[in-house]
Scaffold this motif. Structure first.
Motif, PDB file in Angstrom:
ATOM      1  N   ILE A  52       0.854  -1.204   0.000  1.00  0.00           N
ATOM      2  CA  ILE A  52       0.000   0.000   0.000  1.00  0.00           C
ATOM      3  C   ILE A  52       0.891   1.257   0.000  1.00  0.00           C
ATOM      4  N   ALA A  53       1.932   1.241   0.844  1.00  0.00           N
ATOM      5  CA  ALA A  53       2.747   2.458   1.030  1.00  0.00           C
ATOM      6  C   ALA A  53       3.614   2.782  -0.191  1.00  0.00           C
ATOM      7  N   ARG A  54       4.069   1.757  -0.893  1.00  0.00           N
ATOM      8  CA  ARG A  54       5.057   1.984  -1.964  1.00  0.00           C
ATOM      9  C   ARG A  54       4.659   3.047  -3.004  1.00  0.00           C
ATOM     10  N   PRO A  55       3.479   2.899  -3.651  1.00  0.00           N
ATOM     11  CA  PRO A  55       3.136   3.902  -4.666  1.00  0.00           C
ATOM     12  C   PRO A  55       2.938   5.298  -4.078  1.00  0.00           C
ATOM     13  N   ILE A  56       2.475   5.355  -2.831  1.00  0.00           N
ATOM     14  CA  ILE A  56       2.251   6.658  -2.179  1.00  0.00           C
ATOM     15  C   ILE A  56       3.604   7.341  -1.959  1.00  0.00           C
ATOM     16  N   MET A  57       4.569   6.571  -1.448  1.00  0.00           N
ATOM     17  CA  MET A  57       5.911   7.120  -1.201  1.00  0.00           C
ATOM     18  C   MET A  57       6.584   7.511  -2.520  1.00  0.00           C
ATOM     19  N   GLU A  58       6.354   6.703  -3.558  1.00  0.00           N
ATOM     20  CA  GLU A  58       6.975   7.013  -4.851  1.00  0.00           C
ATOM     21  C   GLU A  58       6.426   8.305  -5.450  1.00  0.00           C
ATOM     22  N   ARG A  59       5.215   8.685  -5.037  1.00  0.00           N
ATOM     23  CA  ARG A  59       4.648   9.957  -5.515  1.00  0.00           C
ATOM     24  C   ARG A  59       5.064  11.119  -4.613  1.00  0.00           C
ATOM     25  N   GLY A  60       5.673  10.818  -3.466  1.00  0.00           N
ATOM     26  CA  GLY A  60       6.099  11.874  -2.539  1.00  0.00           C
ATOM     27  C   GLY A  60       4.975  12.348  -1.644  1.00  0.00           C
ATOM     28  N   GLU A  61       3.894  11.543  -1.559  1.00  0.00           N
ATOM     29  CA  GLU A  61       2.759  11.924  -0.709  1.00  0.00           C
ATOM     30  C   GLU A  61       2.880  11.243   0.656  1.00  0.00           C
ATOM     31  N   LEU A  62       1.975  11.600   1.558  1.00  0.00           N
ATOM     32  CA  LEU A  62       1.988  10.981   2.886  1.00  0.00           C
ATOM     33  C   LEU A  62       1.085   9.750   2.921  1.00  0.00           C
ATOM     34  N   VAL A  63       1.531   8.751   3.647  1.00  0.00           N
ATOM     35  CA  VAL A  63       0.749   7.528   3.862  1.00  0.00           C
ATOM     36  C   VAL A  63      -0.448   7.912   4.768  1.00  0.00           C
ATOM     37  N   PRO A  64      -1.652   7.319   4.533  1.00  0.00           N
ATOM     38  CA  PRO A  64      -2.826   7.699   5.348  1.00  0.00           C
ATOM     39  C   PRO A  64      -2.593   7.544   6.857  1.00  0.00           C
ATOM     40  N   ASP A  65      -3.167   8.484   7.600  1.00  0.00           N
ATOM     41  CA  ASP A  65      -2.971   8.531   9.052  1.00  0.00           C
ATOM     42  C   ASP A  65      -3.303   7.208   9.750  1.00  0.00           C
ATOM     43  N   GLU A  66      -4.401   6.537   9.332  1.00  0.00           N
ATOM     44  CA  GLU A  66      -4.816   5.303  10.048  1.00  0.00           C
ATOM     45  C   GLU A  66      -3.704   4.254   9.987  1.00  0.00           C
ATOM     46  N   LEU A  67      -3.070   4.143   8.812  1.00  0.00           N
ATOM     47  CA  LEU A  67      -2.008   3.129   8.673  1.00  0.00           C
ATOM     48  C   LEU A  67      -0.787   3.503   9.506  1.00  0.00           C
ATOM     49  N   VAL A  68      -0.474   4.799   9.511  1.00  0.00           N
ATOM     50  CA  VAL A  68       0.683   5.265  10.286  1.00  0.00           C
ATOM     51  C   VAL A  68       0.442   5.017  11.768  1.00  0.00           C
ATOM     52  N   MET A  69      -0.759   5.372  12.245  1.00  0.00           N
ATOM     53  CA  MET A  69      -1.029   5.270  13.672  1.00  0.00           C
ATOM     54  C   MET A  69      -1.051   3.815  14.139  1.00  0.00           C
ATOM     55  N   PHE A  90       7.794  11.533  12.347  1.00  0.00           N
ATOM     56  CA  PHE A  90       6.467  11.336  12.933  1.00  0.00           C
ATOM     57  C   PHE A  90       6.348  12.238  14.143  1.00  0.00           C
ATOM     58  N   PRO A  91       5.199  12.886  14.389  1.00  0.00           N
ATOM     59  CA  PRO A  91       4.016  12.937  13.543  1.00  0.00           C
ATOM     60  C   PRO A  91       4.202  13.912  12.377  1.00  0.00           C
ATOM     61  N   ARG A  92       3.338  13.792  11.384  1.00  0.00           N
ATOM     62  CA  ARG A  92       3.460  14.616  10.180  1.00  0.00           C
ATOM     63  C   ARG A  92       2.174  15.325   9.820  1.00  0.00           C
ATOM     64  N   THR A  93       1.102  15.039  10.557  1.00  0.00           N
ATOM     65  CA  THR A  93      -0.179  15.720  10.311  1.00  0.00           C
ATOM     66  C   THR A  93      -0.794  16.044  11.670  1.00  0.00           C
ATOM     67  N   GLN A  94      -1.764  16.960  11.629  1.00  0.00           N
ATOM     68  CA  GLN A  94      -2.438  17.342  12.877  1.00  0.00           C
ATOM     69  C   GLN A  94      -3.116  16.129  13.540  1.00  0.00           C
ATOM     70  N   PRO A  95      -3.878  15.284  12.797  1.00  0.00           N
ATOM     71  CA  PRO A  95      -4.478  14.115  13.463  1.00  0.00           C
ATOM     72  C   PRO A  95      -3.432  13.191  14.084  1.00  0.00           C
ATOM     73  N   GLN A  96      -2.285  13.008  13.413  1.00  0.00           N
ATOM     74  CA  GLN A  96      -1.226  12.159  13.999  1.00  0.00           C
ATOM     75  C   GLN A  96      -0.741  12.773  15.316  1.00  0.00           C
ATOM     76  N   ALA A  97      -0.543  14.091  15.333  1.00  0.00           N
ATOM     77  CA  ALA A  97      -0.025  14.754  16.537  1.00  0.00           C
ATOM     78  C   ALA A  97      -1.038  14.639  17.684  1.00  0.00           C
TER      79      ALA A  97
END
Ligand code: AP5
Length: 219
Positions: A52-69, A90-97
């Motif tokens: 799931i993470a690979r294509p997101i990282m290859e685009r330079g975007e952030l992985v969804p918060d639910e997966l990170v948490m 980490f954290p990288r977004t307000q919900p993560q923080a």
């Protein structure tokens, strides 16, 4: 030695968070928790999370918060985190923080200590373009500033040095946009919480380490 708190190193891609967080984690005897390293490991091992993470990282975007948490909560439940830990990326977004604050409270830790790494955009691009990483142990080098003794080979374990897939210029541009939009606002969040220290991280590695030693005391 321990930290007895969470230390968060904030800052844009290439600011030196990985380089310094490994040192401070070693100095205080606590784990270095890099969510980027965790995702890269899942990609290398072809785990479902990595797919799931690979294509997101290859685009330079952030992985969804639910997966990170989910990944972070699992990691924090291990016994080696009892004496504190150093977060890198980490954290990288307000919900993560906000979620992290709740987790820390539930685990009996107080507020985190947050250090914001400030580096000029030109220096970031220079650092990222020169970065090489050991394909075995993850040691970080820079062909301009911190080259290995033998070009292309890791001093520590002899592993081959490679360029990260997301260090290509077009992807770096997207990562910097993601940082400005989603992560930079966290500096304000932590400033309001009274836990933010700002560090001039544009200096040479050893100078940054010394400045960080003054800010971060082990317990
Ligand atoms: P991640 O791996 O976290 O990358 P990043 O935050 O973009 O940071 P970098 O690793 O690029 O830089 P760094 O600050 O660690 O610098 P370094 O020490 O290597 O994330 C990658 C991807 O994973 C994200 O794009 C996202 O898709 C995903 N992800 C990860 N965490 C996530 C999360 N929480 N939420 C959602 N998605 C997430 O140094 C850089 C270079 O500079 C090196 O060559 C080094 O030798 C050199 N250098 C370091 N310090 C100095 C210095 N003082 N002077 C000169 N050179 C220096």
């Amino acid at each position: 030695m321990a930290l007895n708190r969470a230390l968060i190193l904030l800052g844009p891609p290439g600011a030196g968070k990985g380089t310094q967080s490994k040192k401070v984690a070693q100095r205080c005897g606590v784990p270095h928790l890099s969510t980027g390293d965790m995702f890269r490991d899942a990609v290398t091992r072809d785990l479902p999370l990595g797919r799931i993470a690979r294509p997101i990282m290859e685009r330079g975007e952030l992985v969804p918060d639910e997966l990170v948490m989910k990944m972070v909560e699992e990691r924090l439940s291990r016994p080696d985190c009892a004496g504190g830990f150093v977060f890198d990326g980490f954290p990288r977004t307000q919900p993560q923080a906000e979620q992290l604050d709740k987790i820390l409270e539930a685990r009996g830790f107080g507020k985190p200590q947050v250090v914001d790494f400030c580096v000029s955009p030109d220096e970031l691009v220079k650092r990222i373009s020169g970065r090489r990483v050991c394909s075995v142990g993850g040691e970080i080098y820079n062909i301009h500033e911190a080259p290995p003794k033998v070009p292309g080979i890791c001093d520590r374990d002899g592993g081959k040095l490679v360029q990260r897939a997301d260090d290509q210029p077009e992807v770096v541009k997207e990562r910097l946009v993601a940082y400005e939009r989603q992560t930079k606002p966290l500096t304000e969040y932590y400033r309001r919480n009274g836990v933010l220290d700002v560090l001039d991280a544009g200096a040479p590695v050893e100078d940054v380490s010394r400045a960080l030693e003054k800010l971060v005391k082990c317990s």
